[in-house]
Design an enzyme around this catalytic site. Sequence first.
Site, mmCIF file in Angstrom:
data_model
loop_
_atom_site.group_PDB
_atom_site.id
_atom_site.type_symbol
_atom_site.label_atom_id
_atom_site.label_comp_id
_atom_site.label_asym_id
_atom_site.label_seq_id
_atom_site.Cartn_x
_atom_site.Cartn_y
_atom_site.Cartn_z
ATOM 1 N N LYS A 83 0.548 -1.191 0.168
ATOM 2 C CA LYS A 83 -0.038 -0.178 0.193
ATOM 3 C C LYS A 83 1.063 0.969 -0.155
ATOM 4 O O LYS A 83 1.786 1.227 1.076
ATOM 5 C CB LYS A 83 -1.271 0.126 1.429
ATOM 6 C CG LYS A 83 -2.586 -0.380 1.046
ATOM 7 C CD LYS A 83 -2.557 -0.168 2.501
ATOM 8 C CE LYS A 83 -4.817 -0.149 1.855
ATOM 9 N NZ LYS A 83 -5.557 -0.054 3.486
HETATM 10 O O1 G3P Z 1 -8.276 0.974 4.684
HETATM 11 C C1 G3P Z 1 -9.247 2.133 4.942
HETATM 12 C C2 G3P Z 1 -9.797 2.480 5.753
HETATM 13 O O2 G3P Z 1 -9.178 1.296 6.678
HETATM 14 C C3 G3P Z 1 -10.018 3.636 6.417
HETATM 15 O O3 G3P Z 1 -11.717 3.342 7.438
HETATM 16 O O4 G3P Z 1 -12.707 4.079 9.003
HETATM 17 O O5 G3P Z 1 -10.745 4.819 9.238
HETATM 18 O O6 G3P Z 1 -11.997 5.655 7.046
HETATM 19 P P1 G3P Z 1 -11.562 4.317 8.255
#
Ligand code: G3P
Length: 218
Positions: A83
């Site tokens: 990533k």
């Molecule tokens: O893979 C990206 C994800 O983990 C982000 O999620 O809820 O932190 O925006 P969030």
Amino acid sequence: MKFFVDTAEVDEIRELAATGLVDGVTTNPSLVAKSGRDFTEVIREICEIVDGDVSAEVAATGSDDMVAEGRKLAEIADNVTIKVPLTWDGLKACRALTQSGVSVNVTLCFSANQALLAAKAGATYISPFIGRLDDIGLDGMEVIDEIREIYDNYPDFDTQILAASIRTVNHVKQAAMAGADIATIPPKIVKELVRHPLTDKGLATFLADWQSTGQKIV
Ligand code: G3P
């Protein structure tokens, strides 16, 4: 649509992998920090639990250092995907890594133009963050629609849309309706997908009526 699980908690991954419905895993520095585990060790363990791609994010911000970190992370297991953030350095690192055969997930994507750049950089996956766009009053699913429309215009683009920052079961449904290739879903949301009160009610009735017959199948 493929289901990736968005976590670095190996117990949750193991539990969901047992359903046979897990196609991969995504992690990020915040999820790894939350796990409290050694980064290399937790990625290695996750790669042993699932056969599909497992995203491990670089920490460097310069392209040369991203490539060096990516190459080191790729040595952990054959199913590691690297990533990188959607920056110019991340795109340069993406191009270098993909040209050397490494799978790359370009993350922190918030616009269709960013996704267009990631496809041109040869990204294996693009991760548009739906929830974080919604958080600031924008329409995260609209970005998925736009990326799908753009990518479908160019058959030579091989980048898969990996809908990320999923916060609700509706995000999963909407991402599937929009034609995202993958949704990376927090374990809690995965477990909510199966639930419906009418299913529970109907099964209870079936079981009670079956019991009243006094019969057994085996
Ligand atoms: O893979 C990206 C994800 O983990 C982000 O999620 O809820 O932190 O925006 P969030």
